[in-house]
Motif scaffolding. Structure first.
Motif, PDB file in Angstrom:
ATOM      1  N   ASN A 120       0.875  -1.016   0.071  1.00  0.00           N
ATOM      2  CA  ASN A 120       0.012  -0.084  -0.115  1.00  0.00           C
ATOM      3  C   ASN A 120       0.780   1.423  -0.190  1.00  0.00           C
ATOM      4  OD1 ASN A 120      -1.450   1.991   2.379  1.00  0.00           O
ATOM      5  ND2 ASN A 120      -2.856   1.257   0.663  1.00  0.00           N
ATOM      6  N   PHE A 121       0.713   2.054  -1.057  1.00  0.00           N
ATOM      7  CA  PHE A 121       1.430   3.286  -1.096  1.00  0.00           C
ATOM      8  C   PHE A 121       0.717   4.483  -0.420  1.00  0.00           C
ATOM      9  CE2 PHE A 121       3.574   0.713  -4.250  1.00  0.00           C
ATOM     10  CZ  PHE A 121       4.829   1.299  -4.311  1.00  0.00           C
ATOM     11  N   TRP A 122       1.060   5.291   0.477  1.00  0.00           N
ATOM     12  CA  TRP A 122       0.298   6.180   1.239  1.00  0.00           C
ATOM     13  C   TRP A 122       1.164   7.237   1.577  1.00  0.00           C
ATOM     14  CZ3 TRP A 122       1.297   7.422   6.199  1.00  0.00           C
ATOM     15  CH2 TRP A 122       2.287   6.608   7.060  1.00  0.00           C
ATOM     16  N   ALA A 123       0.612   8.303   2.111  1.00  0.00           N
ATOM     17  CA  ALA A 123       1.263   9.399   2.744  1.00  0.00           C
ATOM     18  C   ALA A 123       0.581   9.978   3.906  1.00  0.00           C
ATOM     19  CB  ALA A 123       1.381  10.548   1.608  1.00  0.00           C
ATOM     20  N   THR A 124       1.242  10.478   4.864  1.00  0.00           N
ATOM     21  CA  THR A 124       0.636  11.142   6.107  1.00  0.00           C
ATOM     22  C   THR A 124      -0.297  12.148   5.517  1.00  0.00           C
ATOM     23  OG1 THR A 124       2.512  12.640   6.313  1.00  0.00           O
ATOM     24  CG2 THR A 124       2.728  10.742   7.332  1.00  0.00           C
ATOM     25  N   TRP A 125      -0.297  13.065   4.837  1.00  0.00           N
ATOM     26  CA  TRP A 125      -1.118  14.076   4.275  1.00  0.00           C
ATOM     27  C   TRP A 125      -2.176  13.674   3.356  1.00  0.00           C
ATOM     28  CZ3 TRP A 125      -1.049  13.712  -1.002  1.00  0.00           C
ATOM     29  CH2 TRP A 125       0.034  13.323  -1.579  1.00  0.00           C
ATOM     30  N   CYS A 126      -2.219  12.314   3.009  1.00  0.00           N
ATOM     31  CA  CYS A 126      -3.553  11.789   2.239  1.00  0.00           C
ATOM     32  C   CYS A 126      -4.539  11.532   2.791  1.00  0.00           C
ATOM     33  CB  CYS A 126      -2.837  10.882   1.355  1.00  0.00           C
ATOM     34  SG  CYS A 126      -4.060   9.632   0.544  1.00  0.00           S
ATOM     35  N   ILE A 127      -5.736  12.019   3.218  1.00  0.00           N
ATOM     36  CA  ILE A 127      -6.831  11.816   3.686  1.00  0.00           C
ATOM     37  C   ILE A 127      -7.465  10.303   3.713  1.00  0.00           C
ATOM     38  CG2 ILE A 127      -9.283  12.588   4.298  1.00  0.00           C
ATOM     39  CD1 ILE A 127      -6.970  14.538   5.411  1.00  0.00           C
ATOM     40  N   PRO A 128      -7.643  10.006   2.214  1.00  0.00           N
ATOM     41  CA  PRO A 128      -8.034   8.640   1.904  1.00  0.00           C
ATOM     42  C   PRO A 128      -7.027   7.756   2.497  1.00  0.00           C
ATOM     43  CG  PRO A 128      -8.450  10.146  -0.256  1.00  0.00           C
ATOM     44  CD  PRO A 128      -7.582  10.637   0.968  1.00  0.00           C
ATOM     45  N   CYS A 129      -5.759   7.880   2.528  1.00  0.00           N
ATOM     46  CA  CYS A 129      -4.860   6.828   2.950  1.00  0.00           C
ATOM     47  C   CYS A 129      -5.018   6.932   4.561  1.00  0.00           C
ATOM     48  CB  CYS A 129      -3.500   7.514   2.704  1.00  0.00           C
ATOM     49  SG  CYS A 129      -2.884   7.693   0.775  1.00  0.00           S
ATOM     50  N   ARG A 130      -5.190   7.841   5.195  1.00  0.00           N
ATOM     51  CA  ARG A 130      -5.673   7.703   6.542  1.00  0.00           C
ATOM     52  C   ARG A 130      -6.717   6.884   6.853  1.00  0.00           C
ATOM     53  NH1 ARG A 130      -4.038  12.610   9.970  1.00  0.00           N
ATOM     54  NH2 ARG A 130      -2.297  13.600   8.994  1.00  0.00           N
ATOM     55  N   SER A 131      -7.626   6.918   6.158  1.00  0.00           N
ATOM     56  CA  SER A 131      -8.935   6.226   6.217  1.00  0.00           C
ATOM     57  C   SER A 131      -8.686   4.729   6.120  1.00  0.00           C
ATOM     58  CB  SER A 131      -9.872   6.603   5.213  1.00  0.00           C
ATOM     59  OG  SER A 131     -10.493   8.029   5.525  1.00  0.00           O
ATOM     60  N   GLU A 132      -7.790   4.411   5.397  1.00  0.00           N
ATOM     61  CA  GLU A 132      -7.622   2.868   4.973  1.00  0.00           C
ATOM     62  C   GLU A 132      -6.867   2.221   6.186  1.00  0.00           C
ATOM     63  OE1 GLU A 132      -7.357   2.327   0.320  1.00  0.00           O
ATOM     64  OE2 GLU A 132      -5.709   2.727   1.213  1.00  0.00           O
TER      65      GLU A 132
ATOM     66  N   ILE B 260      -6.419   1.756  -7.079  1.00  0.00           N
ATOM     67  CA  ILE B 260      -6.104   2.946  -6.932  1.00  0.00           C
ATOM     68  C   ILE B 260      -7.256   3.633  -6.372  1.00  0.00           C
ATOM     69  CG2 ILE B 260      -5.909   5.306  -8.307  1.00  0.00           C
ATOM     70  CD1 ILE B 260      -4.653   3.538 -10.671  1.00  0.00           C
ATOM     71  N   GLY B 261      -6.856   4.507  -5.205  1.00  0.00           N
ATOM     72  CA  GLY B 261      -8.058   5.101  -4.421  1.00  0.00           C
ATOM     73  C   GLY B 261      -8.307   4.347  -3.086  1.00  0.00           C
ATOM     74  N   GLU B 262      -9.036   4.620  -2.267  1.00  0.00           N
ATOM     75  CA  GLU B 262      -9.469   4.237  -0.973  1.00  0.00           C
ATOM     76  C   GLU B 262     -10.406   2.950  -0.980  1.00  0.00           C
ATOM     77  OE1 GLU B 262     -11.916   5.652   3.124  1.00  0.00           O
ATOM     78  OE2 GLU B 262     -11.483   7.120   1.409  1.00  0.00           O
ATOM     79  N   ARG B 263     -10.145   1.996  -0.433  1.00  0.00           N
ATOM     80  CA  ARG B 263     -10.914   0.651  -0.527  1.00  0.00           C
ATOM     81  C   ARG B 263     -11.377   0.208   1.116  1.00  0.00           C
ATOM     82  NH1 ARG B 263     -10.764   2.191  -5.057  1.00  0.00           N
ATOM     83  NH2 ARG B 263     -10.415   1.041  -6.921  1.00  0.00           N
ATOM     84  N   THR B 264     -12.340  -0.370   0.922  1.00  0.00           N
ATOM     85  CA  THR B 264     -12.850  -0.843   2.426  1.00  0.00           C
ATOM     86  C   THR B 264     -12.044  -2.165   2.488  1.00  0.00           C
ATOM     87  OG1 THR B 264     -14.563  -1.978   1.126  1.00  0.00           O
ATOM     88  CG2 THR B 264     -15.077   0.193   1.902  1.00  0.00           C
ATOM     89  N   ARG B 265     -12.303  -2.530   3.766  1.00  0.00           N
ATOM     90  CA  ARG B 265     -11.605  -3.933   4.211  1.00  0.00           C
ATOM     91  C   ARG B 265     -12.227  -5.033   3.161  1.00  0.00           C
ATOM     92  NH1 ARG B 265     -11.007  -6.834  10.119  1.00  0.00           N
ATOM     93  NH2 ARG B 265     -10.357  -8.814   9.161  1.00  0.00           N
ATOM     94  N   GLU B 266     -13.696  -5.036   3.121  1.00  0.00           N
ATOM     95  CA  GLU B 266     -14.256  -6.160   2.182  1.00  0.00           C
ATOM     96  C   GLU B 266     -13.450  -6.035   0.943  1.00  0.00           C
ATOM     97  OE1 GLU B 266     -16.288  -5.021   5.643  1.00  0.00           O
ATOM     98  OE2 GLU B 266     -15.902  -3.605   4.108  1.00  0.00           O
ATOM     99  N   VAL B 267     -13.318  -4.972   0.383  1.00  0.00           N
ATOM    100  CA  VAL B 267     -12.801  -4.778  -1.182  1.00  0.00           C
ATOM    101  C   VAL B 267     -11.158  -5.473  -1.011  1.00  0.00           C
ATOM    102  CG1 VAL B 267     -11.829  -3.534  -2.822  1.00  0.00           C
ATOM    103  CG2 VAL B 267     -13.992  -3.130  -1.866  1.00  0.00           C
ATOM    104  N   PHE B 268     -10.537  -5.241  -0.156  1.00  0.00           N
ATOM    105  CA  PHE B 268      -9.152  -5.816   0.153  1.00  0.00           C
ATOM    106  C   PHE B 268      -9.446  -7.479   0.378  1.00  0.00           C
ATOM    107  CE2 PHE B 268      -7.750  -1.706   1.799  1.00  0.00           C
ATOM    108  CZ  PHE B 268      -6.975  -1.063   0.535  1.00  0.00           C
ATOM    109  N   GLU B 269     -10.219  -7.623   0.815  1.00  0.00           N
ATOM    110  CA  GLU B 269     -10.169  -9.180   1.521  1.00  0.00           C
ATOM    111  C   GLU B 269     -10.790 -10.027   0.340  1.00  0.00           C
ATOM    112  OE1 GLU B 269     -12.550  -9.562   5.196  1.00  0.00           O
ATOM    113  OE2 GLU B 269     -10.621  -9.177   6.376  1.00  0.00           O
TER     114      GLU B 269
END
Length: 136
Positions: A14-26, A102-111
């Motif tokens: 998972n590529f993310w950044a501290t300033w990325c709001i969708p990243c924080r949500s995941e 690409i973009g925020e996903r839910t646990r269900e989508v990842f699983e």
């Protein structure tokens, strides 16, 4: 860290950044997924795209990450495109990229992407098998 060290495991990269709001949500979902599926052979790796170690440590005081975090996302991102953030790669036990999100996903989508790969029988992976030129 090298992805080749994780051969035989399913990897959620998972590529993310501290300033990325969708990243924080995941992050809470990613922590829970590794906790619940790690024993079955899943490794969650967070690649901080452009943050420093100090910034990531400060960030983790507010939003803990129970999975491994590595720095250097820009360098890795030149081999595995990681823009926009978050971008997630699902890599099978043989080191092949099986899904890109690409973009925020839910646990269900990842699983839904991960669980079938965990059910595949582990095999002896061939060296240098990860596609898209990822260094081993």
């Amino acid at each position: 860290m090298r992805l080749s060290e994780l051969r035989g495991r399913v990897v959620l990269l998972n590529f993310w950044a501290t300033w990325c709001i969708p990243c924080r949500s995941e992050i809470p979902a990613l922590s829970a997924i590794e906790k619940d599926l790690g024993a079955r052979g899943l490794s969650v790796i967070g690649v901080s795209y452009d943050d420093t170690a100090d910034l990531v440590q400060q960030f983790q005081k507010d939003i803990p990450q129970s999975y491994q975090i590595v720095l250097g996302g820009r360098e890795v991102g030149s081999q595995l495109p990681a823009s926009p953030l978050p971008t997630t790669y699902i890599i099978d036990r043989q080191g092949r990229i099986r899904d890109k999100m690409i973009g925020e996903r839910t646990r269900e989508v990842f699983e839904a992407s991960i669980k079938p790969l965990l059910d595949e029988a582990p095999t002896t992976a061939q060296k240098n098998e990860i596609s898209n030129g990822v260094k081993q």
